[in-house]
Scaffold this motif. Structure first.
Motif, mmCIF file in Angstrom:
data_model
loop_
_atom_site.group_PDB
_atom_site.id
_atom_site.type_symbol
_atom_site.label_atom_id
_atom_site.label_comp_id
_atom_site.label_asym_id
_atom_site.label_seq_id
_atom_site.Cartn_x
_atom_site.Cartn_y
_atom_site.Cartn_z
ATOM 1 N N ILE A 209 4.717 -1.144 -1.638
ATOM 2 C CA ILE A 209 4.502 -0.002 -0.750
ATOM 3 C C ILE A 209 3.060 -0.006 -0.264
ATOM 4 O O ILE A 209 2.768 0.199 0.918
ATOM 5 N N LYS A 210 2.144 -0.269 -1.181
ATOM 6 C CA LYS A 210 0.729 -0.288 -0.802
ATOM 7 C C LYS A 210 0.476 -1.393 0.212
ATOM 8 O O LYS A 210 -0.206 -1.203 1.215
ATOM 9 N N ARG A 213 1.799 -0.510 3.516
ATOM 10 C CA ARG A 213 0.981 0.525 4.139
ATOM 11 C C ARG A 213 -0.277 -0.069 4.741
ATOM 12 O O ARG A 213 -0.714 0.325 5.803
ATOM 13 N N GLU A 214 -0.855 -1.056 4.036
ATOM 14 C CA GLU A 214 -2.111 -1.614 4.519
ATOM 15 C C GLU A 214 -1.920 -2.462 5.764
ATOM 16 O O GLU A 214 -2.836 -2.630 6.546
ATOM 17 N N LEU A 216 0.333 -1.694 7.954
ATOM 18 C CA LEU A 216 1.012 -0.786 8.875
ATOM 19 C C LEU A 216 2.452 -1.198 9.142
ATOM 20 O O LEU A 216 2.996 -0.888 10.194
ATOM 21 N N TYR A 218 5.422 -0.031 8.574
ATOM 22 C CA TYR A 218 6.049 1.167 8.044
ATOM 23 C C TYR A 218 7.536 0.994 7.798
ATOM 24 O O TYR A 218 8.115 1.732 6.991
ATOM 25 N N LEU A 221 7.655 -0.308 4.380
ATOM 26 C CA LEU A 221 7.274 0.761 3.472
ATOM 27 C C LEU A 221 8.449 1.681 3.207
ATOM 28 O O LEU A 221 8.780 1.979 2.058
ATOM 29 N N SER B 144 -6.177 2.636 3.797
ATOM 30 C CA SER B 144 -4.908 3.042 4.422
ATOM 31 C C SER B 144 -4.950 4.451 5.005
ATOM 32 O O SER B 144 -4.547 4.640 6.160
ATOM 33 N N GLU B 148 -4.503 5.336 8.951
ATOM 34 C CA GLU B 148 -3.472 6.260 9.434
ATOM 35 C C GLU B 148 -4.088 7.437 10.183
ATOM 36 O O GLU B 148 -3.573 7.865 11.208
ATOM 37 N N SER C 128 4.703 8.596 -2.353
ATOM 38 C CA SER C 128 5.123 7.725 -1.261
ATOM 39 C C SER C 128 5.168 8.491 0.045
ATOM 40 O O SER C 128 5.237 7.892 1.105
ATOM 41 N N PRO C 131 1.679 8.521 3.451
ATOM 42 C CA PRO C 131 1.436 8.115 4.841
ATOM 43 C C PRO C 131 1.990 9.135 5.821
ATOM 44 O O PRO C 131 1.337 9.469 6.816
#
Lengths: 253, 465, 271
Positions: A209-210, A213-214, A216, A218, A221, B144, B148, C128, C131
């Motif tokens: 997940i990390k 996320r890094e 992008l 998604y 993710l 992150s 975002e 989670s 984001p």
């Protein structure tokens, strides 16, 4: 039949709402870069992740850590819980200490975990265990409290030794509550696992997940997040089945 | 005897004594009120013989928490609108959209010395001097959330590690532009004093941490390792390593010094001040300064949204922003100690570290370097622990892109294969504003990584491993 | 005469006092044992030369640091900021969870439809959602409150539903026979009946929310307990870190005990 129809209908509504949200995100030019959150990109990401073997390895790695953490929590929690349930002195003395440590957020232990454990898996398992041990302890104690003390008297009269008392009386009586405690512990362990996997490992669901996320990504993710939800749901259902099996209704008249 | 809710009296002895049991065995037992027991509430309605509803099989267990199960009701109530609300949330537009151009500069930063230029520009009033209003910079912990927040337009100016905008623009098609370099150098490799690592070759068979896969730290560390004949790999911690392999992991910078002390890692490469912290508090020694390996290498870059750089109506605004940034960089160059104190916890607390740490992080570049004379080999480069040079050299961008292609990471980097370095240098970077700003402030050429002769805006990258 | 009366009056008071002092002394003894173990483990850590620098984890430095931080007012500010976020998140969770829980308990149709999606969402680690929180919410406080709320809503929802399940269905019939309106049914029957379970759910939710608050406060705010922990962690000031852990533990314990007192007050036992 009706139950499963409604189950399907419920999930369908859920997916429909999700799709709707994703549609609006993608349609709006300002948020189009976050379109990976929508339903279709997420579902499309699953075959990709499966092909690349990422899903399997992440599930395996996280599963190992979760299992070890829960295992330790149970191995420590059960005896301590029985002790708490049986001995008033121990219970009174340990109560304040336990309640205090219990309320410290497990993730605040992270710096200590890094310092004490030279293995990253060890730190993560420690964090999971320290979060999961409390429901097990208290559920076991509660289960023990429900046991009719007369049984102990009867058993002792019939000449049972402590081991037999443990295996024939205590364990079956509290199985229901133990499984309830394990179910709670499982829920807590999942909550803690994702942020705990920020610690120096390069595998696992939290790490994926990390990573997603890094970059992008998604869609990756959300696919991973959904995987966690599904696995958690599955494990929770297993716990419920175990609870049902060990309920008094089964062993009673 | 206490009456139950229905008024019946309990008389027989049940097998299971639930909470509120009134049998003769329970009434004298004082332990029922324990907080521990109370964590698991029982059904108080337990009449003799009536089974605990939680235990009965014919109740719906599927959603039951520990507290009970559901009972079927026939009433149809209106379905709550929460689910519908959830689908509307993204369009409720609670995140800052660009409805109208907001000329206030909103800065997001990570608490590392890399952010100094933007922070100084705000604090010392350079934005104000050029007629720009700036909001106090927002501290974000982690790349992150910063990415975002920037992507949702909560910030219009930020600093990012140079590979991040490359990812955002070419992998995710986000309209981001690099408009200047925030700083150069400012990183180093720290190893444990007792791990027996004196040259990069000794990194074989060891564990090494970087803060982010998509960082210059990862790129340069892998460069150094490859040059010494070490192959960087990414494996589980307990996997067997060949003597010429070095295992990479990602750690958050604050975890690096304690991990070093606990010997979970043998070395790390990160931005200041965590190298300073490692040296001061975790028994670490500086193996090599990255600025001593690649002369004047970029680390963090200034990024803006593409719309802000392309819109002619905002050009004046963007130009003033860059004028302020360049002035801040020159000011930092000339007033290191004062600025270090200002940024530290003992000053304005932009960077939550005591001033000794920030001073060491920004200034200590003694030659020979204390503790390890090999940390700085190129004494004539005239570099410093951290430099604040703003011109984004094309050659450096091209080198970063081509290096990224051979850097080991775990993400999906397929898009890199098709990426042409020259194209990126033209497409990703906007040179207009920074060029004007630098031409107004000739002092920027004092930085030793700028070519002293010839065209100061082009250079050849110098690498000395 | 008056002596006897005084003794007679003092007897129940004396036994209450005896009970109270027993509780107090075990409370103190328990904490003393805990701190003793803590001191022992940091002493062991300080023996190893490599990690001896981190001996500032011990109780001595921690208490000193706590005192220093209280004097500077840092502790109070952090507690205030975190309590605000926790309180707001819990309130939202209650405002959303209780009605939905009642719905789940009362309507089989809704329950069967919503069960699987809710179960799925419940098992998603609250962090989670980070984001999404960052992207959707304009303010950092709101993002954190959202994370707290989404972690806390599930225990409350299911506890409310379970509480409703224990309500004797006959009561609804009787109430309707006596001409109660829907609103009266809700306020006079449902709410008092489920108060106990809702409060138990709130207690569980508090536990989860407390767990989530600390990592959630890494997002863009400069106040709060999570922020202070991260601050101490970044500058390797472990005595400050342990001080913050003490504060978090104490505050959590206090909140949990408050919940427990409320639960006790609303338990059926009182009847």
């Amino acid at each position: 039949m009706r139950g499963s129809v409604n189950w399907v209908a419920g999930m369908a509504i859920f997916f429909a709402l999700w799709w709707l949200g994703g549609y609006f995100i993608a349609a709006n030019a300002k948020t189009a870069s976050f379109s990976g959150f929508g339903l279709l990109p997420t579902l499309a990401a699953f075959p990709e992740l499966w092909q690349a073997g990422k899903l399997q390895s992440a599930i395996l790695a996280s599963g190992e850590r979760l299992g070890s953490g829960l295992g330790i929590a149970i191995v420590i929690g059960l005896p301590v819980g029985i002790l708490v349930g049986r001995s008033k002195l121990f219970r009174d003395l340990s109560n304040s200490g336990f309640q205090f440590i219990r309320m410290i957020s497990p993730l605040s232990w992270m710096p200590i975990a890094v310092l004490v454990f030279s293995s990253w898996d060890g730190s993560i398992v420690f964090l999971v265990a320290i979060a999961a041990v409390w429901p097990v302890i208290f559920a076991t104690a509660a289960g023990l409290a429900k046991v009719d003390p007369a049984w102990f008297k009867v058993a002792r009269n019939l000449g049972a030794n402590p081991v037999q008392m443990l295996t024939q009386i205590i364990m079956p009586a509290i199985a229901f509550d133990i499984f309830t405690g394990i179910r709670l512990a499982l829920g807590v362990a999942w909550v803690v696992l994702v942020p705990a996997e920020l610690l120096g490992v390069t595998s696992g669901l939290g790490y994926s997940i990390k990573d997603a996320r890094e970059t992008l990504s998604y869609d990756h993710l959300t696919a991973m997040v959904l995987t966690i939800g599904i696995i958690g749901y599955f494990l929770d259902t297993v716990c419920v089945m175990l609870i049902r099996r060990y309920s008094w209704h089964w062993s009673g008249a | 005897m206490r009456k139950t809710r229905n008024g019946n009296k309990r008389s027989q002895t049940p097998l299971v004594h639930v909470y509120g049991c009134q049998c003769s065995l329970c009434v004298p037992m004082p332990g029922r009120d324990d907080p521990i027991v109370r964590l698991m509430p029982e059904d108080p309605e337990m009449l003799e013989g009536k089974p605990d509803p939680r235990l009965a099989l014919n109740y719906d267990d599927r959603f039951s928490s520990i507290l009970g199960t559901g009972v079927s009701r026939r009433d149809l109530l209106r379905v709550g609108s929460l689910a519908a609300l959830g689908s509307l949330l993204p369009t409720a537009a609670t995140f800052a959209q660009e409805k109208k151009f907001d000329p206030v500069v909103k800065i997001g930063y990570i608490p590392i010395t890399d952010a100094a230029a933007l922070l100084v520009a705000h604090e010392m009033g350079m934005f104000k001097k050029h007629g720009i209003e700036s909001a106090p910079p927002t501290l974000i912990r982690g790349w992150s959330p910063l990415v975002e927040a920037f992507a949702s337009h909560r910030f219009n100016l930020a600093h990012m590690l140079i590979p991040i905008p490359i990812w955002m623009r070419y992998n995710n098609k986000f309209p981001i532009k690099v408009t200047a370099w925030n700083h150069t150098n400012g990183s180093g490799i720290v190893v444990h004093r007792d791990a027996g690592i004196n040259t990069p070759k000794d990194l074989g068979g060891k564990q090494f941490a970087v803060p982010f896969w998509y960082s210059i730290h990862n790129i340069i560390s892998q460069k150094i390792m490859r040059d010494a004949g070490i192959t960087p790999v990414i494996r589980p911690q307990d996997a067997k390593l060949a003597p010429n392999e070095c295992n990479l992991i990602v750690l958050q910078p604050p975890d690096m010094p304690p991990a070093l002390a606990a010997k979970s890692i043998h070395g790390y490469c990160v931005a200041e001040p965590f190298n300073a912290l490692g040296e001061m508090r975790a028994n670490g020694k500086m193996l090599r300064m990255t600025g001593d390996v690649w002369k004047g290498h970029p680390c963090c870059v200034v990024v803006m949204h593409e719309a802000d750089t392309m819109d002619p109506a905002r050009a004046q605004w963007a130009q003033s922003v860059h004028n302020a940034i360049v002035e801040a960089q020159i000011h930092l160059f000339e007033n290191r100690e004062a600025m270090a104190d200002m940024l530290s916890k003992d000053g304005k607390n932009y960077l939550p570290f005591p001033k000794e740490v920030v001073r060491r992080a920004m200034m200590l570049y003694q030659i020979p370097y204390p503790g390890n004379p090999d940390a700085i080999k190129n004494k004539d480069w005239g570099a410093d622990r951290i430099n604040f040079q703003g011109w984004p050299y094309r050659s450096a961008t091209e080198l970063v892109v081509s290096d990224l292609k051979s850097t080991v990471i775990t993400g999906d980097a397929a898009f890199l294969d098709k990426l042409e370095p020259k194209f990126v240098a033209d497409d990703l970077v906007n040179y207009a504003f920074i060029r004007n700003a630098l031409e107004r402030n000739p002092k920027w050429k004092n930085d030793r990584s700028v070519p002293a002769t010839g065209d100061p805006f082009t250079r050849k990258e110098v690498i000395s491993l | 005469m008056s002596n006897n009366a005084a003794v007679a009056a003092a007897a129940p008071a004396a036994s209450r006092f005896a009970g109270f002092s027993y509780n107090a002394s075990t409370f103190v003894a328990g904490l003393a044992i805990l701190f003793g173990l803590w001191w022992l483990s940091t002493w062991a850590l300080s023996l190893n030369p490599a990690t001896s620098r981190f001996a500032s984890f011990g109780p001595g430095p921690a208490f000193e640091a706590t005192w220093a931080m209280i004097e500077k007012g840092q502790v109070q500010k952090a507690i205030w900021a975190s309590s605000y976020r926790l309180g707001a998140g819990l309130l939202i969770a209650i405002a959303a969870g209780v009605p939905i829980g009642i719905l789940i308990g009362r309507s089989r149709w809704f329950r069967e439809l919503s069960n699987s999606p809710f179960q799925l969402m419940r098992m998603i680690s609250p962090l989670s959602w980070e984001p999404i929180a960052v992207i959707v919410f304009a303010g950092w406080n709101s993002a954190i409150i959202f994370l707290v709320a989404i972690a806390a809503v599930w225990p409350i929802m299911f506890a409310t539903a379970a509480g409703l399940a224990k309500v004797d269905p006959a009561w609804f019939k009787v109430a309707r026979n006596l001409g109660a309106s829907s609103r009266q049914i809700v306020t006079e029957i449902i709410i008092p009946a489920i108060a106990f379970d809702v409060l138990t759910g709130v207690r569980l939710a508090l536990g989860v929310a407390w767990m989530v608050l600390v990592p959630a406060e890494f997002l863009g705010v400069r106040s709060g307990l999570g922020y202070s922990i991260e601050d101490a962690r970044e500058s390797l000031e472990y005595d400050h870190l342990m001080a913050m852990l003490l504060v978090i533990g104490t505050m959590g314990y206090a909140l949990d005990s408050a919940c427990l007192a409320l639960i006790r007050r609303y338990s059926w036992h009182k009847q």
